[in-house]
Design an enzyme around this catalytic site. Structure first.
Site, PDB file in Angstrom:
ATOM      1  CD  GLN A 103       8.033  -8.663  -6.585  1.00 42.02           C
ATOM      2  OE1 GLN A 103       8.279  -9.544  -5.776  1.00 42.02           O
ATOM      3  NE2 GLN A 103       6.805  -8.209  -6.777  1.00 42.02           N
ATOM      4  CG  ASP A 162      -4.926   2.241   1.461  1.00 42.21           C
ATOM      5  OD1 ASP A 162      -5.928   1.560   1.792  1.00 42.21           O
ATOM      6  OD2 ASP A 162      -3.959   1.754   0.853  1.00 42.21           O
ATOM      7  CG  HIS A 168      -1.939  -1.104   1.186  1.00 43.12           C
ATOM      8  ND1 HIS A 168      -3.266  -0.894   0.884  1.00 43.12           N
ATOM      9  CD2 HIS A 168      -1.821  -2.432   1.427  1.00 43.12           C
ATOM     10  CE1 HIS A 168      -3.923  -2.049   0.937  1.00 43.12           C
ATOM     11  NE2 HIS A 168      -3.064  -2.992   1.262  1.00 43.12           N
TER      12      HIS A 168
END
Length: 482
Positions: free
Chosen positions: A363, A120, A24
């Site tokens: 990543q 969020d 998030h």
């Protein structure tokens, strides 16, 4: 036309309030970084705990930002027992009960009045009230897929129809879980087992269940909802969401939008900002990847929240070893339940030439490395959209939440993955790795490359996501003038 704010007078000022969890924070940071590049002032609000972790992983100056991109913190109140302690129920309890007052104090004392809050979606359990008290507009950012959102949004309807909560665990049969839900807009043929795992609770007072209902229903209490997806990926659900809400913005993949920003501009605007990760990244894996043939390595990472038993870890390990393919495996310090991730010496001896194990990595950089040919993933949305953006096919082992929904779309709708059984067996791991990395995986690789091209198109000039985020910026400018 691309919107860029060039005058410093009355610059819009956005408060970004992410849920204090890895994926998030990362998604919110990337949106904030893009808005800032377009001329929006940003105040990014972390909790004390996550701020310290970001500094620890990225270095003491990684969050220095700039004069128009400030990082602020509020106390989270959570009694953390270690830096890796991320209990979801505990976190949501504190979000709901303790975040409002310090957040109001922080925003009230900012030197520049805010234009709006981008919160969020799960922080809306307090940020909508905060926005009302402050008298400023609020937008909700759902940092996951449209299908993941729609699955959570339907919890209220599933309760009304008597399907949730389960009367007891005996209902968790294949017959029940394979049942088709045929009335969810844009999700034809979806099974109960494909929806969010919170639906499998037997507790009518489950805290996470209640907050999921409250947060998603809050989407109707704001005028703007933002989704980290792109139109071509989930057209039927995006259309359904467009009919449900007055304004929606599809802004994914955020990294591909950021890639459109010239490097020299990034360096000028945010010279020190460099950390999206709560874990320290190990760069050593890239030297190892560099020595491998194109598409010869399977990347294995179960994200920031998954936990497993030592037994499962060993089954995964031997499954990878027996596949006879190279693998890069990320084993977090807290991946195992209550014990250290110590693999048997014979496994390490067997795989030292074929495998590389690290505790964390960059990543997106890994997925875009030419040596990577596949991804064994938990199907978190951050990992999924990053894999699609890199054109890398997946083996799906969902753990919880919306990961089961993402898994369904990966293998069924987008045809870029293979589904793995919940119970880890080394034979199945070996079989799926060999299938994905071998000739049988060519069709999946081709499809993954098609999605990469569609993602690039969405983020490119006049692409759906570029136009959508441009509309978002125009709306923020309009709000700043009111």
């Amino acid at each position: 036309m691309d919107t860029v704010i060039t005058t410093s007078e009355n610059k819009p000022h956005v408060i970004c309030a992410p849920l204090p969890a890895q994926s998030h924070i990362k998604a919110m940071l990337k949106l904030a970084e893009y808005l800032h590049h377009k001329g929006v002032q940003i105040t990014f609000v972390n909790t004390d705990h996550t701020h310290k972790r970001l500094l620890k992983s990225g270095g003491p100056h990684c969050l220095d930002g700039s004069s128009s991109f400030r990082f602020e913190t509020i106390p989270d109140g959570i009694p953390h027992t270690s830096e890796d302690d991320d209990g979801s129920a505990l976190l949501m309890h504190y979000v709901e009960t303790t975040f409002l007052t310090p957040f109001l104090d922080l925003v009230t004392n900012l030197p520049n009045p805010p234009t709006c809050i981008i919160s969020d979606g799960f922080m809306s359990v307090f940020t909508i009230e905060a926005a009302q008290k402050l008298g400023i507009p609020i937008m909700l950012y759902w940092t996951f897929s449209a299908c993941g959102f729609m699955g959570i949004y339907q919890i209220k309807s599933l309760i009304d129809k008597g399907l949730v909560p389960l009367k007891d665990k005996s209902f968790l049969t294949d017959e029940f879980l394979e049942g088709i839900i045929d009335w969810i807009p844009g999700m034809e043929g979806i099974r109960i087992k494909d929806l969010n795992t919170i639906l499998q609770t037997t507790d009518p007072d489950d805290l996470i269940l209640r907050i999921c209902i409250e947060a998603t229903q809050n989407s109707h209490n704001v005028s703007y909802n933002i989704f980290h997806t792109f139109n071509a990926l989930e057209p039927s659900i995006v259309n359904a969401l467009s009919s449900m809400f007055s304004q929606i913005y599809t802004v994914g993949p955020m990294q591909l939008l950021l890639d459109q920003v010239p490097k020299y501009e990034k360096q000028t605007e945010m010279s020190n900002f460099s950390s999206y990760s709560l874990w320290k990244e190990e760069p050593g894996c890239f030297n190892w990847l560099q020595s491998k043939e194109p598409k010869s390595v399977i990347y294995v990472n179960f994200g920031s929240f998954t936990v497993m038993s030592l037994e499962d870890l060993i089954e995964f390990g031997w499954g990878l070893a027996n596949s006879n393919h190279y693998f890069l495996w990320i084993i977090r310090s807290n991946l195992l339940v209550g014990e250290s991730a110590i693999l048997p010496p014979e496994f390490e001896e067997h795989t030292k030439k074929r495998g590389f194990i690290a505790s964390w990595c960059s990543q997106e950089k890994v997925l875009n490395h030419p040596s990577i040919g596949g991804f064994l993933t938990h199907c978190g949305w951050g990992s999924t959209i990053e894999s699609l953006s890199a054109g890398v096919p997946m083996i799906c082992w969902p753990y919880l939440w919306d990961q089961t929904t993402n898994c369904r779309y990966i293998w069924k709708e987008w045809e870029v993955g293979l589904e793995m059984g919940k119970n880890v067996k080394r034979e199945e791991v070996t079989k799926l790795v060999q299938e994905l990395m071998g000739e049988k995986g060519n069709k999946l690789r081709d499809k993954a490359m098609e999605w990469k091209e569609k993602a690039l198109a969405a983020a490119g000039p006049n692409g759906s996501s570029s136009l959508s985020v441009n509309n978002l910026i125009e709306e923020i400018i309009t709000l700043s003038r009111n």
